[in-house]
Every structure is written in structure tokens, then in C-alpha cells.
Write a protein that holds these residues in place. Structure first.
Motif, PDB file in Angstrom:
ATOM      1  N   THR A   1       0.835  -1.217   0.000  1.00  0.00           N
ATOM      2  CA  THR A   1       0.000   0.000   0.000  1.00  0.00           C
ATOM      3  C   THR A   1       0.863   1.258   0.000  1.00  0.00           C
ATOM      4  N   ASN A   2       1.904   1.258   0.866  1.00  0.00           N
ATOM      5  CA  ASN A   2       2.797   2.421   0.936  1.00  0.00           C
ATOM      6  C   ASN A   2       3.512   2.676  -0.380  1.00  0.00           C
ATOM      7  N   LEU A   3       4.072   1.612  -0.947  1.00  0.00           N
ATOM      8  CA  LEU A   3       4.854   1.770  -2.183  1.00  0.00           C
ATOM      9  C   LEU A   3       3.946   2.142  -3.356  1.00  0.00           C
ATOM     10  N   VAL A   4       2.746   1.587  -3.371  1.00  0.00           N
ATOM     11  CA  VAL A   4       1.792   1.927  -4.435  1.00  0.00           C
ATOM     12  C   VAL A   4       1.422   3.412  -4.332  1.00  0.00           C
ATOM     13  N   ARG A   5       1.337   3.915  -3.084  1.00  0.00           N
ATOM     14  CA  ARG A   5       1.026   5.335  -2.902  1.00  0.00           C
ATOM     15  C   ARG A   5       2.097   6.198  -3.589  1.00  0.00           C
ATOM     16  N   ASP A   6       3.372   5.823  -3.395  1.00  0.00           N
ATOM     17  CA  ASP A   6       4.475   6.532  -4.071  1.00  0.00           C
ATOM     18  C   ASP A   6       4.282   6.506  -5.589  1.00  0.00           C
ATOM     19  N   LEU A   7       3.933   5.319  -6.087  1.00  0.00           N
ATOM     20  CA  LEU A   7       3.805   5.159  -7.546  1.00  0.00           C
ATOM     21  C   LEU A   7       2.616   5.960  -8.085  1.00  0.00           C
ATOM     22  N   LEU A   8       1.526   6.017  -7.323  1.00  0.00           N
ATOM     23  CA  LEU A   8       0.358   6.792  -7.765  1.00  0.00           C
ATOM     24  C   LEU A   8       0.720   8.270  -7.885  1.00  0.00           C
ATOM     25  N   LYS A   9       1.590   8.737  -6.945  1.00  0.00           N
ATOM     26  CA  LYS A   9       2.006  10.150  -6.972  1.00  0.00           C
ATOM     27  C   LYS A   9       2.743  10.489  -8.266  1.00  0.00           C
ATOM     28  N   THR A  10       3.520   9.528  -8.802  1.00  0.00           N
ATOM     29  CA  THR A  10       4.276   9.803 -10.033  1.00  0.00           C
ATOM     30  C   THR A  10       3.358   9.888 -11.254  1.00  0.00           C
ATOM     31  N   GLY A  11       2.149   9.318 -11.136  1.00  0.00           N
ATOM     32  CA  GLY A  11       1.233   9.322 -12.272  1.00  0.00           C
ATOM     33  C   GLY A  11       1.441   8.145 -13.214  1.00  0.00           C
ATOM     34  N   ILE A  12       2.535   7.382 -13.020  1.00  0.00           N
ATOM     35  CA  ILE A  12       2.795   6.234 -13.915  1.00  0.00           C
ATOM     36  C   ILE A  12       1.773   5.128 -13.644  1.00  0.00           C
ATOM     37  N   VAL A  13       1.379   5.009 -12.365  1.00  0.00           N
ATOM     38  CA  VAL A  13       0.351   4.023 -12.009  1.00  0.00           C
ATOM     39  C   VAL A  13      -0.942   4.777 -11.714  1.00  0.00           C
ATOM     40  N   VAL A  14      -2.050   4.218 -12.214  1.00  0.00           N
ATOM     41  CA  VAL A  14      -3.354   4.828 -11.928  1.00  0.00           C
ATOM     42  C   VAL A  14      -4.324   3.764 -11.418  1.00  0.00           C
ATOM     43  N   GLU A  15      -5.323   4.234 -10.670  1.00  0.00           N
ATOM     44  CA  GLU A  15      -6.357   3.313 -10.208  1.00  0.00           C
ATOM     45  C   GLU A  15      -7.437   3.208 -11.268  1.00  0.00           C
ATOM     46  N   GLY A  16      -7.892   1.996 -11.493  1.00  0.00           N
ATOM     47  CA  GLY A  16      -8.934   1.791 -12.495  1.00  0.00           C
ATOM     48  C   GLY A  16     -10.237   1.415 -11.818  1.00  0.00           C
ATOM     49  N   ASP A  17     -10.983   0.535 -12.482  1.00  0.00           N
ATOM     50  CA  ASP A  17     -12.284   0.127 -11.944  1.00  0.00           C
ATOM     51  C   ASP A  17     -12.105  -0.791 -10.742  1.00  0.00           C
ATOM     52  N   ARG A  18     -13.202  -0.962 -10.012  1.00  0.00           N
ATOM     53  CA  ARG A  18     -13.195  -1.986  -8.961  1.00  0.00           C
ATOM     54  C   ARG A  18     -13.450  -3.325  -9.611  1.00  0.00           C
ATOM     55  N   MET A  19     -12.701  -4.341  -9.147  1.00  0.00           N
ATOM     56  CA  MET A  19     -12.987  -5.662  -9.723  1.00  0.00           C
ATOM     57  C   MET A  19     -13.336  -6.627  -8.598  1.00  0.00           C
ATOM     58  N   SER A  20     -14.092  -7.643  -8.922  1.00  0.00           N
ATOM     59  CA  SER A  20     -14.509  -8.599  -7.911  1.00  0.00           C
ATOM     60  C   SER A  20     -13.319  -9.411  -7.441  1.00  0.00           C
TER      61      SER A  20
END
Ligand SMILES: [Zn+2]
Length: 406
Positions: free
Chosen positions: A47-66
Motif C-alpha cells: 500500500t505504501n509503495l503503491v502510494r508513491d507510484l500513484l504520486k508519479t502518475g505512472i500508475v493509476v487506479e482503475g475500476d473496482r474488480m470482484s
């Protein structure tokens, strides 16, 4: 001591972040829980590392999946247009420069034809081609994460130096330093064929195999060797020079000083020269008409085009060329036992007229066991292999843990 601990903690964080980024690239859309399972990192760390990646804009959140528990997880994916990459393929007859997204999709391209009189100014020309493609694409410089250059000749890829390019008359030219000084964008330089092999490994025929050889047949002949998904460089970065192995012991002299090298028997200029020699000997061919007043106008392309139209001399030359290449490919198969041999470069565009004798000779001459498990295929990236490979030199820095620079 404290400094060392903090330093290694930072490094570990960086390595894990790159690891997660590469998993999202290869397996996205993917949830944080799935990433934790694949990396064996704890969910809070992910979760922490993904937060860093989201800040860069290279990773984005998409739809919710089951997810299996019924609760819906948010999927993560790469935003390929968050940043852009420049790829430059420096060949004998042209500089081909592109802007790609983070999936190596070409968004803008520039071709600059090269003549021998342009060779002394080749570095300025490369820089100009980059400026041109960036202006055409109208991209902010901050959005460009790097420049990848595939150079003809021997290249020290660690330092980005063109060690020796006989056709350009380059000796120890610091290509990386010169481009970075002018454009202030991180630059990575490698040999053109090794870059092609890397591109083919990430985006072409190498995607599903860990071990293959890319054989480039154009103005020269060279091979890029991929072991376990990594390009093999050799101790002094000259691995793959199959073009300078002997196929005819009393053949013509090669510019490496040797005689009868594969390159001097089967590369583009060799094809044209054999045709000219036969015409001078009095052989009748439709090539004479194509050449006009000067036989030196004959190119390899003309020879395979006339071969396709049924010209006897051209057919014979293409069959001989295929046979010589088949000998080279058989040697590669026997030495390396690869899953695939991928054939690229201008001459490869001759198609079946070249491929049939090539494959036949390779299969006949290679040992039975390695021959049974190899596929010989034309490059999937075709004439874009050079620029896509060059762009991948940058993408590798972004996505691969082993190449993280401190
Ligand atoms: Zn040679």
C-alpha cells in the motif's frame, strides 16, 4: 553505520517499488492484494509503495474488480501516457527517431537520410533529429524520461561510448555525455542490434521465450543474444558479431581485415556487388535495365525485387545469400541452442525468396537436437525494431530492478 542502514533501507524501498511497477506493467490491471501475494511483501508495504507510484502518475487506479471474497478491490494499471520516451536508431543510411509512450507505441517519427558526407557530423544530426521529433509531438521536456540510442558498431553501453564504428569513422565518442550535455535528458546508448534484440524481447517474438537470438541482416550482419530475458553483452561488449565469422575461407576481403566473413557474403552490399560482378561478366538480367547508366546504382532491394519477378540471376543470388545466412544460423543454433532465431533488417524483407533457402540450410546443417527445438521467424517489429529497441533501453531503466541506478 546509521547512514549505511538508511541507505540500504532507501535502496530496498526503491527495489521493491520497481518490482511492483514491473508487476503492474506485466500483469495489470491487478489489485494490491494480488501484488502482495506475488511479491511476498506485506499488504501495508505494498500500500505504501503503491502510494508513491500513484504520486508519479505512472500508475493509476482503475475500476473496482470482484475479488474472491466478494469485496471489490481497486485495480491498478500503468498509465502509458504519463511520460514519454525517445528512441533513436542510427543506421548507415538513416537516422530514425521516434517518440513512444511507456508501452513503446510510436506516437511521432522522423527519418533523416544519411550520406557518407554526413558522417563527421553524426552526433549533431542525432541531436537535431531528437529536437525535431520533440517539436513535432509538442511534448513538455519534463514528460520525457529518457533517450535511448541504438548505434551501429561497437558500443560501451555502461558509459554510453561509441567505441568503434568503422563506417562512421567514430573512435571512442562519448555519445551519452554529448547528448545529455545538450538536451539534459538521461540517455542510454547500446549497439543497434542488441537494442533490437531487447525490443524484440519485450514487445516482439521474444515475449514468450527467455532464450533467443536476433539476427540482423542489413548493411552489416550482427546478432543480439538473449539469455533468460537479458541481453548478453560479452566481456568487452562485442558478443554477437556473427557477421565476422568465416563462411568461405577464400572469400572476398571484409572491412574487419578477414576474408570470406558472413557479412561480406550475405549483407546488403554483398548482394549488390555479386550482381554487378555477374553483369560485368556478361550475364543477362533485368537488373541492367533497373541500374540505368551506372551499375553501381544496383541495390540489394533491386536484386530481391527482380528475383520475385523471376529474373534468373537475381534468384540465384538470393538463393546463395539465403544459403550463406543458413550456415550462420546453423552455427548460432549449434552454439546457443536457442528457442527462436528472429531474422530482422532490410535484407529480411526479401521474404520467402530468402527464407526458404535459409531455413533449409540451417535445418540441414544444425545438429538434430537443437534444430528440433528452434523456430526461425522474421522479426515481429520489422523495420521498427531499431527504434522500439532503442526506446526499450529507457523503459528497462524504469521497470527493471537490476538496472536501477543510484
Ligand atoms: Zn569481417
Amino acid at each position: 553505520m546509521d547512514k549505511i542502514v538508511t541507505g540500504s533501507f532507501q535502496l530496498m524501498k526503491k527495489i521493491n517499488r520497481t518490482l511492483i511497477l514491473d508487476i503492474i506493467r506485466q500483469h495489470g490491471p491487478i489489485s494490491r492484494a494480488e501484488i502482495a501475494k506475488m511479491t511476498k511483501l506485506t499488504p501495508p508495504t505494498v500500500t505504501n509503495l503503491v502510494r508513491d507510484l500513484l504520486k508519479t502518475g505512472i500508475v493509476v487506479e482503475g475500476d473496482r474488480m470482484s475479488s474472491s471474497g466478494g469485496r471489490k478491490a481497486i485495480e491498478l494499471k500503468i498509465n502509458p501516457r504519463a511520460y514519454y520516451v525517445i528512441g533513436v536508431d542510427v543506421g548507415i543510411s538513416k537516422v530514425h527517431t521516434v517518440v513512444t509512450d511507456l508501452e513503446a507505441k510510436i506516437l511521432q517519427e522522423v527519418y533523416i537520410p544519411l550520406k557518407p558526407e554526413d558522417y563527421p557530423g553524426i552526433i549533431d544530426l542525432i541531436i537535431r533529429s531528437i529536437e525535431q521529433v520533440v517539436n513535432q509531438f509538442k511534448v513538455d521536456k519534463e514528460k520525457l524520461i529518457g533517450i535511448g540510442v541504438g548505434m551501429h558498431g561497437l558500443v560501451n553501453s555502461r558509459e554510453g561510448i561509441a567505441v568503434f564504428a568503422p563506417n562512421f569513422n567514430l573512435h571512442d565518442v562519448p555519445v551519452k555525455a554529448l547528448i545529455e550535455e545538450k538536451l539534459e535528458i538521461p540517455t542510454y546508448v547500446d549497439n543497434d542490434v542488441r537494442a533490437m534484440a531487447l525490443g524484440e524481447s519485450w514487445f516482439g517474438h521474444g515475449q514468450d521465450v527467455g532464450n533467443f537470438v536476433m539476427l540482423n541482416v542489413g548493411y552489416g550482419i550482427g546478432a543480439g543474444i538473449v539469455f533468460n530475458h537479458e541481453v548478453y553483452h560479452g566481456v568487452s561488449e562485442s558478443a554477437g558479431e556473427i557477421g565476422h565469422t568465416t563462411v568461405v575461407d577464400d572469400g572476398p576481403r571484409c572491412n574487419c581485415g578477414n576474408y570470406g566473413c558472413l557479412e561480406v557474403m550475405a549483407a546488403g552490399p554483398a548482394i549488390a556487388q555479386r550482381a554487378i560482378k555477374e553483369i560485368k561478366r556478361g550475364v543477362l538480367t533485368s537488373l541492367t535495365h533497373r541500374a540505368g547508366e551506372d551499375l553501381e546504382h544496383i541495390t540489394a532491394k533491386m536484386v530481391y525485387e527482380e528475383a520475385k519477378r523471376g529474373d534468373e540471376l537475381s534468384l540465384r543470388i538470393m538463393e546463395d545469400t539465403g544459403r550463406y545466412l543458413g550456415i550462420g544460423v546453423a552455427n548460432l543454433i549449434n552454439i546457443l541452442n536457442p528457442e527462436k532465431v528472429v531474422i530482422g533488417g532490410g535484407v529480411a524483407q526479401a521474404g520467402d525468396i530468402l527464407f526458404e533457402p535459409l531455413v533449409q540450410t540451417a535445418m540441414m546443417r544444425a545438429m538434430e537436437v537443437p534444430a528440433r527445438s528452434v523456430q526461425i521467424v522474421p522479426s515481429l517489429l520489422g523495420e521498427k525494431a531499431g527504434v522500439i529497441g532503442a526506446a526499450t533501453l529507457v523503459l528497462r531503466q524504469l521497470f527493471k530492478v537490476t538496472k536501477v541506478e543510484e
